[in-house]
Design a protein around this motif. Structure first.
Motif, PDB file in Angstrom:
ATOM      1  N   THR A 135       0.832  -1.202   0.000  1.00  0.00           N
ATOM      2  CA  THR A 135       0.000   0.000   0.000  1.00  0.00           C
ATOM      3  C   THR A 135       0.864   1.248   0.000  1.00  0.00           C
ATOM      4  N   ALA A 136       1.935   1.220   0.751  1.00  0.00           N
ATOM      5  CA  ALA A 136       2.847   2.357   0.772  1.00  0.00           C
ATOM      6  C   ALA A 136       3.439   2.600  -0.602  1.00  0.00           C
ATOM      7  N   SER A 137       3.788   1.510  -1.315  1.00  0.00           N
ATOM      8  CA  SER A 137       4.342   1.653  -2.660  1.00  0.00           C
ATOM      9  C   SER A 137       3.334   2.304  -3.589  1.00  0.00           C
ATOM     10  N   GLU A 138       2.055   1.860  -3.493  1.00  0.00           N
ATOM     11  CA  GLU A 138       1.027   2.414  -4.360  1.00  0.00           C
ATOM     12  C   GLU A 138       0.834   3.906  -4.083  1.00  0.00           C
ATOM     13  N   ASN A 139       0.820   4.272  -2.818  1.00  0.00           N
ATOM     14  CA  ASN A 139       0.641   5.682  -2.481  1.00  0.00           C
ATOM     15  C   ASN A 139       1.816   6.520  -2.976  1.00  0.00           C
ATOM     16  N   THR A 140       3.031   5.968  -2.855  1.00  0.00           N
ATOM     17  CA  THR A 140       4.208   6.689  -3.336  1.00  0.00           C
ATOM     18  C   THR A 140       4.120   6.931  -4.829  1.00  0.00           C
ATOM     19  N   VAL A 141       3.676   5.913  -5.575  1.00  0.00           N
ATOM     20  CA  VAL A 141       3.517   6.072  -7.028  1.00  0.00           C
ATOM     21  C   VAL A 141       2.547   7.196  -7.335  1.00  0.00           C
ATOM     22  N   SER A 142       1.393   7.188  -6.648  1.00  0.00           N
ATOM     23  CA  SER A 142       0.393   8.227  -6.891  1.00  0.00           C
ATOM     24  C   SER A 142       0.962   9.611  -6.609  1.00  0.00           C
ATOM     25  N   GLN A 143       1.697   9.738  -5.506  1.00  0.00           N
ATOM     26  CA  GLN A 143       2.245  11.043  -5.145  1.00  0.00           C
ATOM     27  C   GLN A 143       3.289  11.510  -6.156  1.00  0.00           C
ATOM     28  N   ASN A 144       4.152  10.592  -6.570  1.00  0.00           N
ATOM     29  CA  ASN A 144       5.188  10.962  -7.529  1.00  0.00           C
ATOM     30  C   ASN A 144       4.609  11.329  -8.879  1.00  0.00           C
ATOM     31  N   ALA A 145       3.578  10.571  -9.307  1.00  0.00           N
ATOM     32  CA  ALA A 145       2.949  10.881 -10.591  1.00  0.00           C
ATOM     33  C   ALA A 145       2.306  12.255 -10.526  1.00  0.00           C
ATOM     34  N   ALA A 146       1.655  12.544  -9.400  1.00  0.00           N
ATOM     35  CA  ALA A 146       1.006  13.845  -9.263  1.00  0.00           C
ATOM     36  C   ALA A 146       2.021  14.971  -9.237  1.00  0.00           C
ATOM     37  N   ALA A 147       3.198  14.687  -8.690  1.00  0.00           N
ATOM     38  CA  ALA A 147       4.221  15.719  -8.590  1.00  0.00           C
ATOM     39  C   ALA A 147       4.990  15.913  -9.885  1.00  0.00           C
ATOM     40  N   GLY A 148       4.675  15.056 -10.906  1.00  0.00           N
ATOM     41  CA  GLY A 148       5.339  15.211 -12.195  1.00  0.00           C
ATOM     42  C   GLY A 148       6.758  14.696 -12.189  1.00  0.00           C
ATOM     43  N   SER A 149       7.035  13.623 -11.454  1.00  0.00           N
ATOM     44  CA  SER A 149       8.372  13.068 -11.389  1.00  0.00           C
ATOM     45  C   SER A 149       8.736  12.420 -12.710  1.00  0.00           C
ATOM     46  N   ASN A 150       9.986  11.953 -12.807  1.00  0.00           N
ATOM     47  CA  ASN A 150      10.478  11.325 -14.025  1.00  0.00           C
ATOM     48  C   ASN A 150       9.553  10.193 -14.443  1.00  0.00           C
ATOM     49  N   PRO A 151       9.087  10.179 -15.710  1.00  0.00           N
ATOM     50  CA  PRO A 151       8.142   9.142 -16.156  1.00  0.00           C
ATOM     51  C   PRO A 151       8.687   7.730 -15.974  1.00  0.00           C
ATOM     52  N   ASP A 152       9.990   7.536 -16.258  1.00  0.00           N
ATOM     53  CA  ASP A 152      10.567   6.203 -16.097  1.00  0.00           C
ATOM     54  C   ASP A 152      10.537   5.762 -14.638  1.00  0.00           C
ATOM     55  N   ASP A 153      10.817   6.690 -13.730  1.00  0.00           N
ATOM     56  CA  ASP A 153      10.757   6.368 -12.303  1.00  0.00           C
ATOM     57  C   ASP A 153       9.327   6.030 -11.888  1.00  0.00           C
ATOM     58  N   ALA A 154       8.372   6.796 -12.417  1.00  0.00           N
ATOM     59  CA  ALA A 154       6.967   6.553 -12.075  1.00  0.00           C
ATOM     60  C   ALA A 154       6.530   5.174 -12.539  1.00  0.00           C
ATOM     61  N   VAL A 155       6.946   4.775 -13.746  1.00  0.00           N
ATOM     62  CA  VAL A 155       6.584   3.452 -14.253  1.00  0.00           C
ATOM     63  C   VAL A 155       7.249   2.358 -13.430  1.00  0.00           C
ATOM     64  N   ALA A 156       8.511   2.559 -13.074  1.00  0.00           N
ATOM     65  CA  ALA A 156       9.221   1.566 -12.265  1.00  0.00           C
ATOM     66  C   ALA A 156       8.529   1.365 -10.924  1.00  0.00           C
ATOM     67  N   GLN A 157       8.131   2.468 -10.295  1.00  0.00           N
ATOM     68  CA  GLN A 157       7.436   2.363  -9.021  1.00  0.00           C
ATOM     69  C   GLN A 157       6.051   1.766  -9.204  1.00  0.00           C
ATOM     70  N   ALA A 158       5.409   2.117 -10.311  1.00  0.00           N
ATOM     71  CA  ALA A 158       4.094   1.545 -10.604  1.00  0.00           C
ATOM     72  C   ALA A 158       4.192   0.041 -10.792  1.00  0.00           C
ATOM     73  N   LEU A 159       5.272  -0.401 -11.430  1.00  0.00           N
ATOM     74  CA  LEU A 159       5.454  -1.838 -11.649  1.00  0.00           C
ATOM     75  C   LEU A 159       5.595  -2.580 -10.323  1.00  0.00           C
ATOM     76  N   VAL A 160       6.304  -1.982  -9.381  1.00  0.00           N
ATOM     77  CA  VAL A 160       6.414  -2.586  -8.050  1.00  0.00           C
ATOM     78  C   VAL A 160       5.025  -2.724  -7.424  1.00  0.00           C
ATOM     79  N   ALA A 161       4.239  -1.658  -7.545  1.00  0.00           N
ATOM     80  CA  ALA A 161       2.892  -1.682  -6.972  1.00  0.00           C
ATOM     81  C   ALA A 161       2.012  -2.714  -7.661  1.00  0.00           C
ATOM     82  N   VAL A 162       2.064  -2.768  -8.995  1.00  0.00           N
ATOM     83  CA  VAL A 162       1.230  -3.705  -9.740  1.00  0.00           C
ATOM     84  C   VAL A 162       1.626  -5.143  -9.427  1.00  0.00           C
ATOM     85  N   ARG A 163       2.912  -5.406  -9.323  1.00  0.00           N
ATOM     86  CA  ARG A 163       3.344  -6.769  -8.979  1.00  0.00           C
ATOM     87  C   ARG A 163       2.863  -7.153  -7.574  1.00  0.00           C
ATOM     88  N   GLY A 164       2.861  -6.169  -6.663  1.00  0.00           N
ATOM     89  CA  GLY A 164       2.335  -6.440  -5.331  1.00  0.00           C
ATOM     90  C   GLY A 164       0.852  -6.745  -5.354  1.00  0.00           C
TER      91      GLY A 164
END
Length: 450
Positions: free
Chosen positions: A5-34
């Motif tokens: 859940t923490a990973s998913e929330n981090t992804v949402s926050q980073n995406a909203a903050a406009g972070s690096n797209p590659d980083d956002a996808v990498a974090q999203a992948l961690v969340a999706v695999r979870g």
């Protein structure tokens, strides 16, 4: 808070903050695999449930949807207003609308799925080998099914019902246009799952992650067993071309109606109007009309008049415009067809019209421009019908009937995952059986291979 859940929330926050797209996808992948790991654990428990238990679960979900239809409709109202404000087309707005009547109809679809035979465990074939071994091939769930779709709130419920009855878990990406509707719907389904003793992880959404969630689903090979895109041609193309997860391709619908020389026009015109105008924003709506030259002078004025009553813009070829002009039927709603029109899925009150020299030309035109979804012939000539049905290479061919019947519910499947236009694994409306695969079971008594 759990790690996932923490990973998913981090992804949402980073995406909203406009972070690096590659980083956002990498974090999203961690969340999706979870999410997929939790879904697979929940799916293993579901796979042990008998048919009676699964049917009771679906009935409980249907009851809950009806009971909470008001809050789902309210959430849909927010999505609908935002879509209107953004300039979404009428056809897509119609697809997005999820009012009380549609919610109740979709809940009835869940009950219909519950009433269908359970494909899991069904013996496909079997035989005894000369060495005494007994073989059986049986149907088993796919496992964890991913679905990427857009602005289609009913799909959330249809996919959940079909996956649960067939013993699968579902991870969904429903898109931003229906965000609030899907959120409200999934909350109702999750509560019903928990109340029936099942893990709500059986039906999850990545919508909270945003666009990186969809990309992560395409990257999650080994976590998702299959990925199904459903939507416009662009979405489907992007998933099919970029996904590392095996996909089942559902098709956009550039559906054709061919009015043959031997057509009964008292059937043809109502079929055309229904196929084009009943719901314009769906993939089984007719987008092209082909008319045999021998009946064009009579059929086209009737067709134009009927389409005009529904404010349909007609993209007409030269022959069609000449006929309509001679009949005094030309107007601002008749415009020249371009080469691009023949390949366009309008999803709107528009249609392409062409006069063809005969059956061969009609079939050739369909072969060149069809997406392989649904084509229809209107004719009383048995020979022409047989030629059309045998030579047209689409998932569904209709004879003297509207293309709008290409639908899992209409075909007796209860609901549908989508209309597959590919030829591997499944083709046409995908229901319960299409959400299963098979495995072989070999029963021996000490045999060894020599």
């Amino acid at each position: 808070m759990s790690e996932s859940t923490a990973s998913e929330n981090t992804v949402s926050q980073n995406a909203a903050a406009g972070s690096n797209p590659d980083d956002a996808v990498a974090q999203a992948l961690v969340a999706v695999r979870g999410m997929a790991a939790r879904a697979r654990e929940a799916q293993r428990a579901l796979s042990r449930a008998n048919t009676k238990t699964k049917n009771a679960l679906l009935e409980a979900i249907a009851d809950a949807l009806v009971a909470h239809a008001g809050q789902i409709e309210e959430a849909n109202g927010r999505d609908y207003a935002a879509a209107q404000e953004s300039g979404m087309s009428q056809g897509l707005l119609d697809r997005l609308r999820f009012d009380q009547a549609r919610i109740e109809a979709t809940a009835q679809g869940v009950r219909n799925v519950a009433a269908l035979p359970d494909p899991v465990g069904r013996v496909v074939r079997g035989n005894n080998l000369p060495n005494g071994m007994r073989l059986t091939q049986v149907r088993v769930p796919m496992g964890v099914v991913g679905m990427i779709y857009e602005a289609r709130p009913n799909v959330t419920i249809d996919v959940a019902a079909l996956c649960l009855k067939s013993g699968n878990a579902a991870i969904l990406r429903g898109g931003h246009a229906a965000l609030h509707t899907n959120e409200a719907t999934l909350a109702v389904i999750g509560d019903a799952l928990a109340a029936q003793g099942f893990d709500p992880a059986l039906v999850q959404s990545v919508d909270h992650i945003g666009r990186p969630g969809a990309t992560a689903m395409m990257e999650a090979r080994g976590s998702l067993d299959v990925l199904v895109p459903r939507g416009g041609a662009g979405l489907i193309k992007a998933v099919v071309e970029n996904s590392k997860v095996p996909t089942i391709e559902t098709g956009s619908g550039n559906c054709h109606i061919y009015i043959d020389a031997a057509a009964d026009l008292s059937k043809a015109i109502p079929i055309l109007v229904n196929a084009k105008t009943q719901r314009v924003g769906v993939c089984n709506a007719a987008e092209k009309l082909l008319v045999h030259q021998d009946v064009a002078a009579k059929a086209l004025p009737l067709a134009a008049a009927a389409l005009r009553e529904h404010h349909v813009l007609m993209h007409a070829d030269d022959a069609t415009r000449r006929i309509l002009e001679d009949a005094g039927m030309m107007g601002a709603d008749v415009v020249p067809a371009t080469d691009e029109d023949w390949d366009t899925e309008y999803l709107d009150y528009q249609i392409g019209i062409k006069v063809v020299g005969g059956l061969d030309e009609a079939i050739a035109h369909i072969a060149a421009h069809s997406t392989g979804h649904t084509e229809a012939i209107v004719s009383e000539d048995y020979g022409a019908i047989e030629e059309f049905t045998s030579r047209v290479d689409s998932a569904v061919v209709m004879v003297n009937a509207s293309t709008r019947f290409t639908d899992g519910g209409m075909f007796g499947l209860g609901a549908e995952l989508g209309i597959s236009t590919q030829k591997l694994h499944a083709r046409g409306p995908m229901g319960l059986e299409e959400l299963t695969t098979t495995k072989w079971i070999a029963y021996g008594n000490g045999q060894v291979r020599k």
